[in-house]
Write an enzyme that holds these catalytic residues in place. Structure first.
Site, short mmCIF file in Angstrom:
data_model
loop_
_atom_site.label_atom_id
_atom_site.label_comp_id
_atom_site.label_asym_id
_atom_site.label_seq_id
_atom_site.Cartn_x
_atom_site.Cartn_y
_atom_site.Cartn_z
N LEU A 105 14.44 59.44 16.44
CA LEU A 105 15.72 59.04 16.99
C LEU A 105 15.50 57.70 17.65
CD1 LEU A 105 18.29 61.21 18.85
CD2 LEU A 105 17.69 58.98 19.75
N GLY A 115 24.75 55.20 25.91
CA GLY A 115 25.23 56.51 25.49
C GLY A 115 25.10 56.81 24.01
N GLY A 117 22.38 57.17 22.27
CA GLY A 117 21.34 58.18 22.08
C GLY A 117 21.88 59.59 22.28
N ASP A 143 9.15 65.70 19.07
CA ASP A 143 7.95 65.14 19.70
C ASP A 143 8.38 63.89 20.44
OD1 ASP A 143 5.85 66.90 18.71
OD2 ASP A 143 6.39 66.11 16.74
N TYR A 153 15.22 64.36 26.64
CA TYR A 153 15.45 65.60 25.90
C TYR A 153 15.58 66.80 26.83
CZ TYR A 153 14.43 62.97 21.66
OH TYR A 153 14.49 62.05 20.65
N GLY A 155 16.89 66.83 29.65
CA GLY A 155 18.24 66.78 30.20
C GLY A 155 19.27 67.48 29.34
N PHE A 156 18.92 67.75 28.10
CA PHE A 156 19.80 68.46 27.17
C PHE A 156 19.33 69.89 26.91
CE2 PHE A 156 20.57 64.01 26.50
CZ PHE A 156 21.95 63.96 26.49
#
Length: 173
Positions: A105, A115, A117, A143, A153, A155-156
């Protein structure tokens, strides 16, 4: 202003720079090959029409055109050993678990922090969740390249795996 679509040969891969050379190189040289061979699927964010191109030009990005890649991610099917899962998730599954792997990503270096991402990650997770009932996938692995990416990540809802804190897992079910 932004459209997400599968990567094709018409996209301008050479103009993409995220600040991480291996990601730039992978997009330029490998993404389409992997797609053709069924290894992974890459999705790109591009300006959604001429109005979006004009908006980007007015915002200081005159080099962006309708085929410019603003960001991308790649997904692949994978199998993870049970020992890779976070302990709380591991007790629910057999020794090998089908998963979706978020392979890469990246966002253009000059558009980071706006934002995009989050938008790409949400799209990736929706695609993984939508495919899971048809192909079998317990969750998504990623990874992270460093602690900053790991925090992004987490945070999600991604959880660090047992012995590898930069390997993260998000259950689908």
């Amino acid at each position: 202003m932004i459209r997400l679509e599968p990567l094709t040969g018409r996209h301008d891969r050479s103009g993409f720079e995220c600040g991480v050379a291996p990601l730039d190189l992978w997009l330029r040289q490998t993404a389409l090959q992997h797609q053709a061979k069924g290894v992974s699927r890459t999705f790109v964010a591009v300006p959604a029409g001429q109005a979006a191109v004009d908006h980007f030009a007015a915002a200081g990005h005159p080099e962006l055109g309708p085929t410019s890649i603003l960001g991308f991610y790649a997904l692949a099917a994978a199998v993870a050993p049970l020992t890779d899962l976070p302990p709380i998730a591991a007790k629910r599954y057999p020794r090998q678990v089908p998963v979706t792997r978020l392979r890469r990503l990246a966002i253009r270096h000059d558009l980071q922090g706006q934002g995009l991402g989050r938008l790409l990650l949400a799209d990736a997770l929706n695609r993984a969740r939508d495919a899971a009932p048809s192909v079998g996938s317990a969750g998504v692995f990623v990874d992270a390249k460093d602690d900053t990416a790991s925090r992004f990540y987490q945070g999600f809802g991604f959880q660090p795996c047992a012995d590898e804190p930069l390997k993260l897992y998000l259950p689908i079910w």
